[in-house]
Design a protein around this motif. Sequence first.
Motif, PDB file in Angstrom:
ATOM      1  N   CYS A   1    -114.796 -36.088  82.746  1.00 13.19           N
ATOM      2  CA  CYS A   1    -114.475 -34.723  83.168  1.00 13.19           C
ATOM      3  C   CYS A   1    -114.169 -33.814  82.003  1.00 13.19           C
ATOM      4  CB  CYS A   1    -113.311 -34.738  84.149  1.00 13.19           C
ATOM      5  SG  CYS A   1    -111.728 -35.137  83.378  1.00 13.19           S
ATOM      6  N   ARG A   2    -113.658 -34.367  80.925  1.00 18.23           N
ATOM      7  CA  ARG A   2    -113.369 -33.618  79.705  1.00 18.23           C
ATOM      8  C   ARG A   2    -112.194 -32.652  79.821  1.00 18.23           C
ATOM      9  NH1 ARG A   2    -116.310 -35.838  75.368  1.00 18.23           N
ATOM     10  NH2 ARG A   2    -116.855 -37.621  76.625  1.00 18.23           N
ATOM     11  N   THR A   3    -111.356 -32.776  80.859  1.00 15.28           N
ATOM     12  CA  THR A   3    -110.184 -31.897  80.908  1.00 15.28           C
ATOM     13  C   THR A   3    -109.095 -32.382  79.967  1.00 15.28           C
ATOM     14  OG1 THR A   3    -109.353 -33.145  82.771  1.00 15.28           O
ATOM     15  CG2 THR A   3    -110.465 -31.100  83.264  1.00 15.28           C
ATOM     16  N   CYS A   4    -109.125 -33.659  79.614  1.00 14.02           N
ATOM     17  CA  CYS A   4    -108.054 -34.198  78.793  1.00 14.02           C
ATOM     18  C   CYS A   4    -108.332 -34.033  77.316  1.00 14.02           C
ATOM     19  CB  CYS A   4    -107.808 -35.664  79.134  1.00 14.02           C
ATOM     20  SG  CYS A   4    -109.115 -36.744  78.566  1.00 14.02           S
ATOM     21  N   ILE A   5    -109.328 -33.200  76.949  1.00 16.98           N
ATOM     22  CA  ILE A   5    -109.621 -33.053  75.524  1.00 16.98           C
ATOM     23  C   ILE A   5    -108.398 -32.551  74.770  1.00 16.98           C
ATOM     24  CG2 ILE A   5    -112.131 -32.794  75.473  1.00 16.98           C
ATOM     25  CD1 ILE A   5    -111.736 -29.787  75.576  1.00 16.98           C
ATOM     26  N   VAL A   6    -108.228 -33.105  73.598  1.00 14.44           N
ATOM     27  CA  VAL A   6    -107.167 -32.652  72.692  1.00 14.44           C
ATOM     28  C   VAL A   6    -107.804 -32.436  71.321  1.00 14.44           C
ATOM     29  CG1 VAL A   6    -105.233 -33.774  73.846  1.00 14.44           C
ATOM     30  CG2 VAL A   6    -106.554 -35.029  72.152  1.00 14.44           C
ATOM     31  N   ASN A   7    -107.084 -31.734  70.491  1.00 13.17           N
ATOM     32  CA  ASN A   7    -107.585 -31.450  69.166  1.00 13.17           C
ATOM     33  C   ASN A   7    -106.973 -32.447  68.191  1.00 13.17           C
ATOM     34  OD1 ASN A   7    -109.290 -29.790  67.765  1.00 13.17           O
ATOM     35  ND2 ASN A   7    -107.619 -28.481  67.049  1.00 13.17           N
ATOM     36  N   VAL A   8    -107.815 -33.231  67.531  1.00 12.16           N
ATOM     37  CA  VAL A   8    -107.271 -34.130  66.517  1.00 12.16           C
ATOM     38  C   VAL A   8    -107.326 -33.380  65.195  1.00 12.16           C
ATOM     39  CG1 VAL A   8    -107.577 -36.309  65.323  1.00 12.16           C
ATOM     40  CG2 VAL A   8    -107.969 -36.178  67.751  1.00 12.16           C
ATOM     41  N   SER A   9    -106.153 -32.932  64.726  1.00  8.00           N
ATOM     42  CA  SER A   9    -106.154 -32.103  63.528  1.00  8.00           C
ATOM     43  C   SER A   9    -106.174 -32.956  62.266  1.00  8.00           C
ATOM     44  CB  SER A   9    -104.942 -31.171  63.522  1.00  8.00           C
ATOM     45  OG  SER A   9    -103.780 -31.889  63.841  1.00  8.00           O
ATOM     46  N   LYS A  10    -105.754 -34.212  62.402  1.00  5.07           N
ATOM     47  CA  LYS A  10    -105.857 -35.132  61.263  1.00  5.07           C
ATOM     48  C   LYS A  10    -106.131 -36.514  61.828  1.00  5.07           C
ATOM     49  CE  LYS A  10    -102.932 -37.217  57.870  1.00  5.07           C
ATOM     50  NZ  LYS A  10    -101.507 -37.500  57.749  1.00  5.07           N
ATOM     51  N   GLY A  11    -107.241 -37.119  61.434  1.00  7.03           N
ATOM     52  CA  GLY A  11    -107.619 -38.418  61.991  1.00  7.03           C
ATOM     53  C   GLY A  11    -106.636 -39.482  61.544  1.00  7.03           C
ATOM     54  N   SER A  12    -106.713 -39.849  60.294  1.00 14.58           N
ATOM     55  CA  SER A  12    -105.780 -40.781  59.671  1.00 14.58           C
ATOM     56  C   SER A  12    -106.213 -40.857  58.226  1.00 14.58           C
ATOM     57  CB  SER A  12    -105.828 -42.160  60.322  1.00 14.58           C
ATOM     58  OG  SER A  12    -107.030 -42.801  59.953  1.00 14.58           O
ATOM     59  N   GLU A  13    -105.434 -41.531  57.414  1.00 21.47           N
ATOM     60  CA  GLU A  13    -105.798 -41.621  55.993  1.00 21.47           C
ATOM     61  C   GLU A  13    -107.108 -42.381  55.825  1.00 21.47           C
ATOM     62  OE1 GLU A  13    -102.671 -41.793  57.015  1.00 21.47           O
ATOM     63  OE2 GLU A  13    -101.908 -40.051  55.934  1.00 21.47           O
TER      64      GLU A  13
END
Lengths: 453, 336
Positions: free
Chosen positions: B48-60
């Motif tokens: 559904c794609r309503t739960c999309i969030v913005n990953v501003s930093k993945g990981s090191e």
Amino acid sequence: MGRQLLIDNIKDPVTGALTGINTLEGYRAHGGYKALEKALKLKPEEIVTEVQKSGLRGRGGAGFPTGMKWSFIAKPPGVPRHLVCNADESEPGTFKDRYLMHHKPHLLIEGMIISSFALGANLSYIYIRGEMMVQYHILQKAIDEAYAAGLLGKNILNSGFDLDLHVHPGAGAYICGEETGLIESLEGKRGNPRIKPPFPAISGVWNRPTVVNNVETLAAIVPILNMGAEEYAKIGIGKSTGTKLISASGHINKPGVYEIELGVPVEEFIYSESYCGGMKGGRKLKAVVAGGSSVPILPAELILKTAKGEPRLMTYESLGDGGFATGTMLGSGGFIVMDESTSVVKNLFNFTRFYHHESCGQCSPCREGTGWMEKILHKILDGHGTVADIDLLWDIQGKIEGKTICPLGEAAAWPVAAAIRHFRPEFEEYVKNPGKIKDVKHYYRLNNLEPVN
Amino acid sequence: MPKVTIDGQTIEVPNGTTILEAARMIGGKSVPPAMCYYSKLKETGGYCRTCIVNVSKGSEKDPRPMPKPVPSCRTTVMDGMEVQNLTSPALLEARAGVVEFLLLNHPLDCPICDQAGECHLQDLGYENGKSKTRYEFARREFEPIDIGEKIKLHMKRCIHCFRCVKLADQLTPNRYQGMLNRGDHSEISTYIQHAVDNEFSGNMIDVCPVGALTDKTFRFKSRVWFVKPEDAHRKCPTCAGKARIWLKGEEVLRVTGRKDKYGEVIDWICNECRFDKKKTSDWVIEGPTHIDHHSVISMNHYETLVDLKHETDNHRKQLTNKKVNLGQGALDPNNS
């Protein structure tokens, strides 16, 4: 004309007659299966290193380095691995794989045997598009020939390597060209793309590690081994090495499949006699879709020269120069040329209609957005559009892009974005002067329907 | 144990936890809405794609370019990941876009839909959507069909969350239903209409986030906000027998599974409990249910309607200024 590594020897250079290279005998007469003999004497890892050194990039559209893709495959002990050839070539404007499989089926088979050996796969598949039944039968015949000659099956050429190769026809869906959709379809399910991760390199066909490669990529493995990776890497410019098949279509004098050395200037490709042979009827170039229908369309001035004023070359980097603001992508090499008589709006409607029809319906942005964009474009073409509709189209494509399970969302959004970005005045012409549109009933013509009054 | 920061709140979670699950562990307003993900079923989510969030930093370790919108229900937490949900205006705009897509072909027949009042799409629309649609074409239509004796399928209300398909695959021994056709014509179906015949099939009504699958023994009997939910149990040979009964006076109007605050069923119940035990004497009543999951209707949660009024007023003003050919005073709200 540059070197030809993939589609050479198909026609006699003097008479133009077919050389019979589609048979095992003919293929061997032109040095076929030499690369296989060479490869079977190497270690599998050495072949992977060789492919990495060649700089070969995936020819299916994304341009991902093949050697790197191969090195990602998981190797859990006791679990079989698979190689799948993506022959579901359905991108509008692309027809190079069909040509290759039609005339040189053994080149693909040889490439697949070598690649399977390099990956340690003992069961490999060619997934061919359902509409290409002719090529399916050609491949099947070639595979039978290869089995009879001991090139497939148990203990290939006494090397101790076993390989079974199957060719499997799809049922005609564009979405099955997406690698996980293809895998689902190959397993006998509905061709819905899987949600990634896990990627096929970890869990692909039957949940086993799988590599999916394009026909042209696998075919290119043969010349790489024949001439050596260093020699192959010398062809082309920078990170775009080797040769690429380009399916040229549209308003040009000589449409067809051309093999180019990467790095040919776009201008030369369109106007040179060895390639497209110039614009049909001497008309003016208006726009080019450089890599199949999904990639952004570029107007003449931007396709011939980059925004910096340098001549644009047929390479992954040069075509991508300037990002999507002023650049495009090499994609799968579906080179569609449009002259000044073309309506970009109508062309866009045609593409959008295609993506609407081919959306699988799993995730909401693509399922609903593609249909919506098609309806708005239909409205504009029927002379009922408003300027707000153009902004709405722009907004919808932005809300699809990057939010879908598979790249079909982007493939549907990019053409819309690029058409509006570069040809907005043409859209405005349609909405501001609906009376001047000569053929508002184009939709009915497209569908062979009688206009409704 | 990877650490993740969601909207500035840091939590340490077990390996393999998704962003959505991590957000639910934190709780509060930063939990992304989910229409297709269902923690009780395997392989749900991502559609559904309503739960999309913005990953501003993945990981090191992750060199991929960020920020990037990802489905939080299918993305595993990496150590050092930073996630924006409510703190990213661009993301909220993107989510509003997804809500618009979900409502594009939805008939909005809430006044006659049994799900109204406990509909996740309603809540989602009020909280994350816009009050006006920009869609001006015909919506897709399907005839309601019976799947099984007690279940009605209104395909036009469906948002293609695949929960019922996964439920049928996982809870019942045979595959009962799937998706037919493709794109925006695709529909959930059993192919042969009466094929769903299993003692746990009724649970698909509970997992349906919208009014696409409804209980035929409850249809049109009452609006949900007029019935009183009580937790009750009975000795059942098939299931745990822990259910929620919905009373109007002494009468049991319907029986559903007990749901947690994300609207997910805690224990599956069998069809006998759900459809056939409609007497108070069948049940041992434990007491009134505390409903954790808020609903815009039952909580009179209409703040967004203020914006709607504002927008309608503006629209009306624009129309009046344009002097549309509607006759004098036609747009004056006081002129009836």
